[in-house]
Design a protein around this motif. Structure first.
Motif, PDB file in Angstrom:
ATOM      1  N   THR A  27       0.810  -1.218   0.000  1.00  0.00           N
ATOM      2  CA  THR A  27       0.000   0.000   0.000  1.00  0.00           C
ATOM      3  C   THR A  27       0.844   1.270   0.000  1.00  0.00           C
ATOM      4  OG1 THR A  27      -0.163  -0.041   2.403  1.00  0.00           O
ATOM      5  CG2 THR A  27      -1.931  -1.128   1.174  1.00  0.00           C
ATOM      6  N   GLU A  28       2.164   1.108   0.194  1.00  0.00           N
ATOM      7  CA  GLU A  28       3.073   2.249   0.136  1.00  0.00           C
ATOM      8  C   GLU A  28       4.409   1.767  -0.418  1.00  0.00           C
ATOM      9  OE1 GLU A  28       4.957   2.577   4.521  1.00  0.00           O
ATOM     10  OE2 GLU A  28       2.803   2.975   4.416  1.00  0.00           O
ATOM     11  N   GLU A  29       5.240   2.683  -0.882  1.00  0.00           N
ATOM     12  CA  GLU A  29       6.535   2.299  -1.442  1.00  0.00           C
ATOM     13  C   GLU A  29       7.402   1.620  -0.382  1.00  0.00           C
ATOM     14  OE1 GLU A  29      10.314   4.687  -3.185  1.00  0.00           O
ATOM     15  OE2 GLU A  29       8.394   5.093  -4.174  1.00  0.00           O
ATOM     16  N   ILE A  30       7.976   0.478  -0.763  1.00  0.00           N
ATOM     17  CA  ILE A  30       8.812  -0.291   0.162  1.00  0.00           C
ATOM     18  C   ILE A  30      10.133  -0.604  -0.537  1.00  0.00           C
ATOM     19  CG2 ILE A  30       9.073  -2.514   1.348  1.00  0.00           C
ATOM     20  CD1 ILE A  30       6.071  -2.611   1.652  1.00  0.00           C
ATOM     21  N   HIS A  31      11.236  -0.422   0.173  1.00  0.00           N
ATOM     22  CA  HIS A  31      12.568  -0.791  -0.307  1.00  0.00           C
ATOM     23  C   HIS A  31      13.033  -1.978   0.522  1.00  0.00           C
ATOM     24  CE1 HIS A  31      13.442   3.113  -2.459  1.00  0.00           C
ATOM     25  NE2 HIS A  31      12.291   3.338  -1.863  1.00  0.00           N
ATOM     26  N   PHE A  32      13.548  -3.016  -0.158  1.00  0.00           N
ATOM     27  CA  PHE A  32      14.046  -4.178   0.573  1.00  0.00           C
ATOM     28  C   PHE A  32      15.140  -4.857  -0.243  1.00  0.00           C
ATOM     29  CE2 PHE A  32      10.696  -5.699  -2.124  1.00  0.00           C
ATOM     30  CZ  PHE A  32      11.058  -6.982  -2.506  1.00  0.00           C
ATOM     31  N   LEU A  33      15.868  -5.758   0.383  1.00  0.00           N
ATOM     32  CA  LEU A  33      16.950  -6.467  -0.268  1.00  0.00           C
ATOM     33  C   LEU A  33      16.437  -7.803  -0.786  1.00  0.00           C
ATOM     34  CD1 LEU A  33      19.961  -6.030  -0.817  1.00  0.00           C
ATOM     35  CD2 LEU A  33      20.439  -7.290   1.277  1.00  0.00           C
ATOM     36  N   ALA A  34      16.583  -8.013  -2.092  1.00  0.00           N
ATOM     37  CA  ALA A  34      16.143  -9.267  -2.716  1.00  0.00           C
ATOM     38  C   ALA A  34      17.107 -10.394  -2.340  1.00  0.00           C
ATOM     39  CB  ALA A  34      16.105  -9.092  -4.229  1.00  0.00           C
ATOM     40  N   PRO A  35      16.660 -11.661  -2.461  1.00  0.00           N
ATOM     41  CA  PRO A  35      17.525 -12.790  -2.107  1.00  0.00           C
ATOM     42  C   PRO A  35      18.855 -12.801  -2.864  1.00  0.00           C
ATOM     43  CG  PRO A  35      15.289 -13.548  -2.469  1.00  0.00           C
ATOM     44  CD  PRO A  35      15.336 -12.096  -2.865  1.00  0.00           C
ATOM     45  N   TRP A  36      18.905 -12.208  -4.061  1.00  0.00           N
ATOM     46  CA  TRP A  36      20.132 -12.196  -4.863  1.00  0.00           C
ATOM     47  C   TRP A  36      20.999 -10.983  -4.556  1.00  0.00           C
ATOM     48  CZ3 TRP A  36      15.184 -12.361  -6.652  1.00  0.00           C
ATOM     49  CH2 TRP A  36      14.642 -11.164  -7.125  1.00  0.00           C
ATOM     50  N   GLY A  37      20.596 -10.166  -3.532  1.00  0.00           N
ATOM     51  CA  GLY A  37      21.445  -9.092  -3.046  1.00  0.00           C
ATOM     52  C   GLY A  37      21.175  -7.716  -3.610  1.00  0.00           C
ATOM     53  N   SER A  38      20.260  -7.565  -4.543  1.00  0.00           N
ATOM     54  CA  SER A  38      19.934  -6.258  -5.119  1.00  0.00           C
ATOM     55  C   SER A  38      18.806  -5.598  -4.345  1.00  0.00           C
ATOM     56  CB  SER A  38      19.482  -6.414  -6.575  1.00  0.00           C
ATOM     57  OG  SER A  38      20.509  -6.948  -7.360  1.00  0.00           O
ATOM     58  N   GLU A  39      18.847  -4.262  -4.312  1.00  0.00           N
ATOM     59  CA  GLU A  39      17.743  -3.536  -3.689  1.00  0.00           C
ATOM     60  C   GLU A  39      16.525  -3.627  -4.607  1.00  0.00           C
ATOM     61  OE1 GLU A  39      16.552   0.748  -1.753  1.00  0.00           O
ATOM     62  OE2 GLU A  39      18.008   0.737  -3.365  1.00  0.00           O
ATOM     63  N   MET A  40      15.382  -3.896  -4.017  1.00  0.00           N
ATOM     64  CA  MET A  40      14.126  -3.945  -4.752  1.00  0.00           C
ATOM     65  C   MET A  40      13.238  -2.810  -4.235  1.00  0.00           C
ATOM     66  SD  MET A  40      14.157  -6.672  -6.780  1.00  0.00           S
ATOM     67  CE  MET A  40      12.449  -6.872  -7.162  1.00  0.00           C
ATOM     68  N   ILE A  41      12.440  -2.275  -5.123  1.00  0.00           N
ATOM     69  CA  ILE A  41      11.463  -1.256  -4.746  1.00  0.00           C
ATOM     70  C   ILE A  41      10.096  -1.754  -5.183  1.00  0.00           C
ATOM     71  CG2 ILE A  41      10.692   1.121  -5.036  1.00  0.00           C
ATOM     72  CD1 ILE A  41      13.620   1.808  -5.782  1.00  0.00           C
ATOM     73  N   ALA A  42       9.200  -1.865  -4.234  1.00  0.00           N
ATOM     74  CA  ALA A  42       7.814  -2.237  -4.520  1.00  0.00           C
ATOM     75  C   ALA A  42       6.967  -0.974  -4.394  1.00  0.00           C
ATOM     76  CB  ALA A  42       7.333  -3.306  -3.553  1.00  0.00           C
ATOM     77  N   LEU A  43       6.144  -0.737  -5.386  1.00  0.00           N
ATOM     78  CA  LEU A  43       5.284   0.447  -5.417  1.00  0.00           C
ATOM     79  C   LEU A  43       3.871   0.078  -4.982  1.00  0.00           C
ATOM     80  CD1 LEU A  43       6.551   1.860  -8.821  1.00  0.00           C
ATOM     81  CD2 LEU A  43       7.290   2.516  -6.516  1.00  0.00           C
ATOM     82  N   PRO A  44       3.065   1.069  -4.564  1.00  0.00           N
ATOM     83  CA  PRO A  44       1.691   0.763  -4.168  1.00  0.00           C
ATOM     84  C   PRO A  44       0.963  -0.018  -5.268  1.00  0.00           C
ATOM     85  CG  PRO A  44       2.230   3.016  -3.592  1.00  0.00           C
ATOM     86  CD  PRO A  44       3.378   2.485  -4.411  1.00  0.00           C
TER      87      PRO A  44
END
Length: 71
Positions: A27-44
């Motif tokens: 429901t809001e922008e989230i930044h997290f580390l993917a299993p392969w080590g890259s930063e991921m950004i999920a948007l609403p």
């Protein structure tokens, strides 16, 4: 890991093996580390999907709706 997730149907062409995943719609922008080590950004509207606690990844909303059915 690839072989666990995909079935080869011909040379160079694979399809996802049928299985269940757990997913949460963001429901809001989230930044997290993917299993392969890259930063991921999920948007609403996107989904965070996972098969285990250490295997979380983003699926864009439109792709999720084309690929998965809610149970």
């Amino acid at each position: 890991k690839f072989e666990k997730l995909y079935n080869k149907i011909e040379d160079g062409l694979y399809v996802t093996k049928p299985d269940s995943i757990k997913a949460v719609q963001v429901t809001e922008e989230i930044h997290f580390l993917a299993p392969w080590g890259s930063e991921m950004i999920a948007l609403p509207g996107d989904y965070i999907a996972y098969r285990s606690d250490s295997d979380a990844y983003r699926i864009e909303k439109g792709e999720f709706e084309k690929t998965y059915a809610l149970a």
